[in-house]
Design an enzyme around this catalytic site. Sequence first.
Site, mmCIF file in Angstrom:
data_model
loop_
_atom_site.group_PDB
_atom_site.id
_atom_site.type_symbol
_atom_site.label_atom_id
_atom_site.label_comp_id
_atom_site.label_asym_id
_atom_site.label_seq_id
_atom_site.Cartn_x
_atom_site.Cartn_y
_atom_site.Cartn_z
ATOM 1 N N ARG A 64 0.736 -1.197 -0.080
ATOM 2 C CA ARG A 64 -0.239 -0.076 0.191
ATOM 3 C C ARG A 64 0.861 1.302 -0.174
ATOM 4 O O ARG A 64 0.685 2.146 0.870
ATOM 5 C CB ARG A 64 -0.921 0.183 1.205
ATOM 6 N N SER A 100 -10.369 -0.764 3.549
ATOM 7 C CA SER A 100 -9.496 -0.942 4.743
ATOM 8 C C SER A 100 -8.804 0.621 5.225
ATOM 9 O O SER A 100 -8.382 1.217 4.707
ATOM 10 C CB SER A 100 -8.364 -1.714 4.580
ATOM 11 N N GLU A 121 -4.519 3.791 6.341
ATOM 12 C CA GLU A 121 -4.048 3.665 4.804
ATOM 13 C C GLU A 121 -4.651 5.018 4.266
ATOM 14 O O GLU A 121 -3.975 5.405 3.369
ATOM 15 C CB GLU A 121 -4.889 2.260 4.613
HETATM 16 N N1 EPU Z 1 -10.747 -10.650 10.921
HETATM 17 C C1 EPU Z 1 -11.416 -10.688 11.984
HETATM 18 N N2 EPU Z 1 -12.229 -9.717 12.324
HETATM 19 C C2 EPU Z 1 -12.461 -8.620 11.623
HETATM 20 C C3 EPU Z 1 -11.873 -8.520 10.331
HETATM 21 C C4 EPU Z 1 -10.938 -9.557 9.943
HETATM 22 O O1 EPU Z 1 -11.025 -11.473 12.927
HETATM 23 O O2 EPU Z 1 -13.303 -7.869 12.049
HETATM 24 C C5 EPU Z 1 -9.869 -11.705 10.369
HETATM 25 C C6 EPU Z 1 -10.256 -12.468 9.482
HETATM 26 O O3 EPU Z 1 -11.254 -13.645 9.807
HETATM 27 C C7 EPU Z 1 -9.213 -13.184 8.437
HETATM 28 C C8 EPU Z 1 -8.161 -11.728 8.653
HETATM 29 O O4 EPU Z 1 -8.479 -10.995 9.734
HETATM 30 O O5 EPU Z 1 -8.629 -14.040 9.167
HETATM 31 C C9 EPU Z 1 -7.789 -11.032 7.298
HETATM 32 O O6 EPU Z 1 -9.259 -10.542 7.064
HETATM 33 P P1 EPU Z 1 -9.774 -10.310 5.373
HETATM 34 O O7 EPU Z 1 -9.204 -11.622 4.796
HETATM 35 O O8 EPU Z 1 -10.823 -9.771 5.183
HETATM 36 O O9 EPU Z 1 -8.421 -9.517 4.782
HETATM 37 P P2 EPU Z 1 -7.935 -7.977 5.424
HETATM 38 O O10 EPU Z 1 -6.371 -8.374 5.947
HETATM 39 O O11 EPU Z 1 -8.711 -7.383 6.431
HETATM 40 C C10 EPU Z 1 -7.011 -7.137 3.236
HETATM 41 C C11 EPU Z 1 -6.824 -5.868 2.473
HETATM 42 C C12 EPU Z 1 -8.131 -5.695 1.684
HETATM 43 C C13 EPU Z 1 -8.118 -6.569 0.649
HETATM 44 C C14 EPU Z 1 -8.235 -8.163 1.706
HETATM 45 C C15 EPU Z 1 -8.317 -9.047 0.626
HETATM 46 C C16 EPU Z 1 -5.280 -4.552 3.706
HETATM 47 C C17 EPU Z 1 -5.150 -3.186 4.612
HETATM 48 N N3 EPU Z 1 -6.552 -4.795 3.416
HETATM 49 O O12 EPU Z 1 -7.800 -7.054 4.151
HETATM 50 O O13 EPU Z 1 -7.920 -4.247 0.913
HETATM 51 O O14 EPU Z 1 -9.240 -6.649 -0.245
HETATM 52 O O15 EPU Z 1 -7.075 -8.287 2.094
HETATM 53 O O16 EPU Z 1 -7.246 -9.556 -0.254
HETATM 54 O O17 EPU Z 1 -4.368 -4.837 3.145
HETATM 55 C C18 EPU Z 1 -8.164 -2.063 1.065
HETATM 56 O O18 EPU Z 1 -7.005 -1.991 1.135
HETATM 57 O O19 EPU Z 1 -8.778 -1.149 1.206
HETATM 58 C C19 EPU Z 1 -8.617 -3.342 1.021
HETATM 59 C C20 EPU Z 1 -9.953 -3.462 1.020
#
Ligand code: EPU
Length: 357
Positions: A164, A251, A353
């Site tokens: 990012r 995010s 972010e």
């Molecule tokens: N989780 C929780 N509780 C929550 C949210 C997440 O326990 O409220 C856990 C989920 O169960 C999962 C882990 O955290 O095990 C990661 O969650 P998720 O797979 O939804 O991905 P993320 O790390 O929250 C990142 C990117 C997203 C992208 C997704 C999918 C960043 C900051 N965010 O989210 O990007 O769509 O992976 O690849 O890197 C963005 O940058 O705006 C964005 C949406």
Amino acid sequence: MLVEKNVPLQPLNTFGIVARAHQLVRVRSEAQLHEVLADAALRPVPKFVLGGGSNIVLTGDVKPLVLKAEIMGRRLVEETPRAWVVEAGAGEVWHDFVAWTIEQGFYGLENLALIPGTVGAAPVQNIGAYGVELQDRFESLDAVDLETGQNFSLRAAQCAFGYRDSVFKHPPALDADGRPRGHGLAGRAFITRVRFALPKPWRPVLGYADLERRQAELGVDQPTPQQLFDWICEIRRAKLPDPRVLGNAGSFFKNPTVTPEQCADIIARDPKIVHYPMPDGSIKLAAGWLIDACGWKGKAVGNASVYEKQALVLVNKGIADPATCATGGEVMTLAKAIQTSVYERFGIRLEPEPVVV
Ligand code: EPU
């Protein structure tokens, strides 16, 4: 060239925050941008480049001249045995561009479907999702230097892409005399066109838990690009709020990285923490999990709140009516309270972010 005054920005930012631009110019061509930069009255005014407004938090009216990127167009530049090289104008809506590439049979961007924002903003934060980052498909871009008016092009290595992150997010370093030195381009570059190299033969990028689940449910071993595109759209729609209903900027925090020792220390206290080992030996933690573990889901400051289904997303619940709309100040107060509580419990500093304006 039309300079619009006192322009409402609520429709131009996906958080749906109410603010105004003192002056705004819609830039539809390179020539129009050069006209702005050659204008004696506008040349000295500080400038702010606005794309789809999907990664910003407005904390007040915008005093710099807003240059709204509206350069359009998409085309196949060339097809080689190894790749399709496609180009899009900075003002194209990212998702529409992704959908167009797939319709045309140029595959490789499907994992990045439905990311809000424009093509020109995509390299700024090196957008990424489901195992693919923009830098994996990036070829080069064209831009205009807002200080000198010069056109220039950058290839991937010159963009200093990170998680990012890119050269467009960093201010130029200053030398001992306070003169700009180094390659930071924050506030300086107006990206006009971006080119992508989509490798042949196409191979699906799977392996992400949500995708593997979908594959298993449907019993599909080798999805087509269209299937993968559809799955990504379904997964995102189920998990992330539609900005037309609940304002948001995706995010709100980056996923932090820690050393294996720090991670072991946290696991000892919280065995369930979601963590991923990185190729460089560090460990990435799921910021959403950390925030969720601190009990933030659904909590609010005014009408800014933590999304019920994904704690990493902050939402504006009141976009339908300016009287109930969250302010940028409320969003930032909520963000700071989250940072403090995650720091107190886990000793980790979360980094926002979006760009705070
Ligand atoms: N989780 C929780 N509780 C929550 C949210 C997440 O326990 O409220 C856990 C989920 O169960 C999962 C882990 O955290 O095990 C990661 O969650 P998720 O797979 O939804 O991905 P993320 O790390 O929250 C990142 C990117 C997203 C992208 C997704 C999918 C960043 C900051 N965010 O989210 O990007 O769509 O992976 O690849 O890197 C963005 O940058 O705006 C964005 C949406």
